[in-house]
Enzyme design. Structure first.
Site, PDB file in Angstrom:
ATOM      1  N   ARG A 122      38.908  36.526  52.758  1.00 46.30           N
ATOM      2  CA  ARG A 122      39.556  35.665  53.763  1.00 46.30           C
ATOM      3  C   ARG A 122      40.923  36.186  54.184  1.00 46.30           C
ATOM      4  NH1 ARG A 122      38.681  29.889  50.824  1.00 46.30           N
ATOM      5  NH2 ARG A 122      40.872  29.693  51.346  1.00 46.30           N
ATOM      6  N   GLU A 136      28.175  33.631  45.437  1.00 44.68           N
ATOM      7  CA  GLU A 136      28.800  32.752  44.432  1.00 44.68           C
ATOM      8  C   GLU A 136      27.941  31.511  44.158  1.00 44.68           C
ATOM      9  OE1 GLU A 136      32.638  31.482  45.921  1.00 44.68           O
ATOM     10  OE2 GLU A 136      31.748  30.325  47.557  1.00 44.68           O
ATOM     11  N   ASP A 138      31.920  31.437  55.734  1.00 43.60           N
ATOM     12  CA  ASP A 138      30.577  31.114  55.226  1.00 43.60           C
ATOM     13  C   ASP A 138      29.507  31.188  56.326  1.00 43.60           C
ATOM     14  OD1 ASP A 138      32.135  30.574  53.047  1.00 43.60           O
ATOM     15  OD2 ASP A 138      31.835  28.406  53.063  1.00 43.60           O
ATOM     16  N   THR A 187      34.701  29.613  59.629  1.00 43.92           N
ATOM     17  CA  THR A 187      34.478  29.699  58.186  1.00 43.92           C
ATOM     18  C   THR A 187      33.841  31.049  57.881  1.00 43.92           C
ATOM     19  OG1 THR A 187      33.131  28.956  56.324  1.00 43.92           O
ATOM     20  CG2 THR A 187      32.376  28.237  58.471  1.00 43.92           C
ATOM     21  N   GLY A 216      38.856  26.192  54.205  1.00 43.50           N
ATOM     22  CA  GLY A 216      39.305  27.524  53.779  1.00 43.50           C
ATOM     23  C   GLY A 216      39.855  28.319  54.953  1.00 43.50           C
ATOM     24  N   GLY A 270      30.978  32.046  50.049  1.00 44.69           N
ATOM     25  CA  GLY A 270      29.987  31.460  50.942  1.00 44.69           C
ATOM     26  C   GLY A 270      29.462  30.104  50.508  1.00 44.69           C
ATOM     27  N   LEU A 285      40.079  37.909  48.909  1.00 43.16           N
ATOM     28  CA  LEU A 285      40.271  39.073  49.790  1.00 43.16           C
ATOM     29  C   LEU A 285      39.341  39.002  50.993  1.00 43.16           C
ATOM     30  CD1 LEU A 285      40.723  41.964  47.222  1.00 43.16           C
ATOM     31  CD2 LEU A 285      42.437  41.069  48.808  1.00 43.16           C
ATOM     32  N   GLU A 343      32.276  22.775  58.391  1.00 45.57           N
ATOM     33  CA  GLU A 343      31.495  21.558  58.546  1.00 45.57           C
ATOM     34  C   GLU A 343      32.248  20.310  58.043  1.00 45.57           C
ATOM     35  OE1 GLU A 343      27.502  20.411  56.373  1.00 45.57           O
ATOM     36  OE2 GLU A 343      28.631  21.947  55.346  1.00 45.57           O
ATOM     37  N   ARG A 368      27.132  53.656  37.075  1.00 43.71           N
ATOM     38  CA  ARG A 368      27.350  52.228  36.819  1.00 43.71           C
ATOM     39  C   ARG A 368      26.289  51.360  37.487  1.00 43.71           C
ATOM     40  NH1 ARG A 368      32.973  51.955  35.473  1.00 43.71           N
ATOM     41  NH2 ARG A 368      34.168  53.544  36.552  1.00 43.71           N
TER      42      ARG A 368
HETATM   43  O1  F6P Z   1      34.435  27.660  52.574  1.00 42.51           O
HETATM   44  C1  F6P Z   1      35.130  28.843  52.522  1.00 42.51           C
HETATM   45  C2  F6P Z   1      35.327  29.296  51.110  1.00 42.51           C
HETATM   46  O2  F6P Z   1      36.012  30.538  51.112  1.00 42.51           O
HETATM   47  C3  F6P Z   1      34.062  29.383  50.272  1.00 42.51           C
HETATM   48  O3  F6P Z   1      33.331  30.536  50.554  1.00 42.51           O
HETATM   49  C4  F6P Z   1      34.620  29.290  48.889  1.00 42.51           C
HETATM   50  O4  F6P Z   1      33.692  28.817  47.943  1.00 42.51           O
HETATM   51  C5  F6P Z   1      35.700  28.275  49.066  1.00 42.51           C
HETATM   52  O5  F6P Z   1      36.128  28.383  50.393  1.00 42.51           O
HETATM   53  C6  F6P Z   1      36.870  28.413  48.143  1.00 42.51           C
HETATM   54  O6  F6P Z   1      37.617  27.269  48.273  1.00 42.51           O
HETATM   55  P1  F6P Z   1      39.144  27.119  47.985  1.00 42.51           P
HETATM   56  O7  F6P Z   1      39.877  27.687  49.163  1.00 42.51           O
HETATM   57  O8  F6P Z   1      39.336  25.643  47.872  1.00 42.51           O
HETATM   58  O9  F6P Z   1      39.419  27.845  46.720  1.00 42.51           O
END
Ligand code: F6P
Length: 396
Positions: free
Chosen positions: A293, A234, A124, A122, A12, A184, A291, A102, A176
């Site tokens: 990332r 997630e 994560d 990452t 990612g 993650g 968002l 990883e 709300r």
């Molecule tokens: O590993 C980084 C990450 O953003 C995770 O948090 C997320 O589950 C995953 O990548 C999403 O993967 P992709 O970019 O394949 O949609």
């Protein structure tokens, strides 16, 4: 002949990838070595898909990766290490900078002893190691204090849930309950870091959800406060161990399910169970998803991304006989980079880290004082102001 160094980004994307590449490129110019971009991570190494980086202009402030990324698990390709090594030799590449999480880093172990420098990135934050589990807690004992990308993503999630910058104002105004999802995968670091923006409850995968306890606390908090912010990872799980939500039939190359939907699933369940107490129209879910990332890297990310890129090129241009992992360590003067020989680990799995149990209180669904102490070195707190507690305004 000039040395040729390859650089690849896998997994990612994060905001500071172009920053590492730009740092590496500047250093390559100084050291008079060639820097070659390998397109789409290991996939490009397999197909000899290279680009001369001196021809590209790289803006270190723009997120993502100019040389693109993939999640290709090349270990599924027959004889892949040999194919890659042949390609690297044929193209006169003498060393490789591998930037990834990883999964991406794991391939580096299989083409040893080819000289490589590994840089973890990452959002994560799950590459590293917290020593002294169960013993004395010391921040200077953490191998790889953070992964590139995490500081920016952590700042985003704490901002999204906060009063001054995020969702708490609309939660307050409309009374709300908002369930905010973090990314993650199966690690709860990003969700945990939202604690710096003071949500009411945080649910992370490392501690399967005690739903009845959450419901109980939530009802009590709502009675006094009249609005709630919940952060759910997630990859969080119900108490029976099943994911709150995951597309199990959308497994990718590294066998991870497709996450994304835990906030909506939890919202639906809360709506059902809270219907007897009040009109549940204003129970909402928000998933910022990619968002986390996106956008530019923040100062901390940018600084260390540049440094790691420079150091990687320095090592490979000088020539190393052992591959190294560049770890970000903390001491009393701040952060510094420590290089660890890859031979210290059997595989990158030894550096797979989940949230430390001292950082999270599953009874309160909250960050502990130690967790906050750890995060304070990475993310700034966005405190709640006293006025937010205008809980039960009523007309008389
Ligand atoms: O590993 C980084 C990450 O953003 C995770 O948090 C997320 O589950 C995953 O990548 C999403 O993967 P992709 O970019 O394949 O949609």
């Amino acid at each position: 002949m000039k040395k040729r160094i390859g650089i690849l980004t896998g997994g990612g994307d994060v905001q500071s990838l172009n920053t590492v590449i730009a740092g590496a490129k500047n250093k390559a110019k100084i050291e008079q070595v060639e820097l070659v971009g390998i397109i789409k991570g290991w996939e490009g190494a397999l197909n000899s898909n290279y680009i001369d980086l001196s021809k590209l202009s790289i803006d270190p402030q723009i997120g993502g990766t100019i040389i693109k990324s993939s999640r290709a698990n090349i270990s599924k390709v027959k004889n892949w290490p040999q194919v890659i090594l042949n390609n690297l030799h044929k193209n006169n590449i003498t060393g490789l900078i591998v930037i990834g999480g990883e999964d991406t880093l794991s391939n580096a172990f299989l083409i040893q002893p080819f000289p490589q420098i590994l840089i973890s990135k990452t959002i994560d934050n799950d590459v590293g190691k917290i020593e002294d589990n169960g013993k004395e807690f010391r921040l200077d004992n953490i191998t790889n204090y953070f992964t590139l990308g995490f500081p920016t993503a952590a700042a985003k999630i704490s901002s999204f849930v906060s009063l001054k910058e995020g969702l708490r104002t609309t939660a307050y105004s409309h009374e709300r309950i908002i369930v905010v999802e973090s990314m993650g995968m199966s690690a709860g670091w990003l969700a945990l870091s939202s604690g710096m923006g003071f949500p009411d409850f945080i649910i992370i995968p490392e501690f399967p959800l005690n739903y009845d306890l959450l419901l109980d606390k939530l009802i009590k908090r709502y009675e006094s406060q009249k609005h709630i912010i919940i952060v759910v990872a997630e990859g969080a799980k119900w108490s029976n161990g099943s994911y709150i939500y995951a597309e199990e039939d959308e497994i990718e190359d590294f066998d991870h399910p497709r996450f994304g939907g835990s906030s909506e699933a939890l919202k639906i369940r809360l709506k059902k169970d809270l219907a007897k107490y009040f009109n549940t129209r204003n129970i909402n879910s928000v998933n910022p998803s990619y968002l986390y990332r996106s956008g530019s890297p923040n100062d901390l990310d940018r600084h260390w991304a540049t440094r790691l890129g420079e150091i990687a090129v320095k090592y490979l241009s000088e020539g190393i006989n052992k591959s190294k992992f560049l770890s970000i360590q903390k001491d009393n003067k701040g952060f510094r980079v420590k290089d660890i020989p890859l031979s210290n680990f059997r595989s990158i799995n030894e550096l797979h880290r989940f949230v430390d149990e001292r950082f999270y209180d599953p009874q309160e669904f909250q960050l502990t004082a130690q967790g906050r102490e750890y995060l304070r070195n990475i993310v700034k707190e966005i405190p709640l102001e006293k006025e937010y507690g205008l809980s039960n305004i009523s007309m008389s």
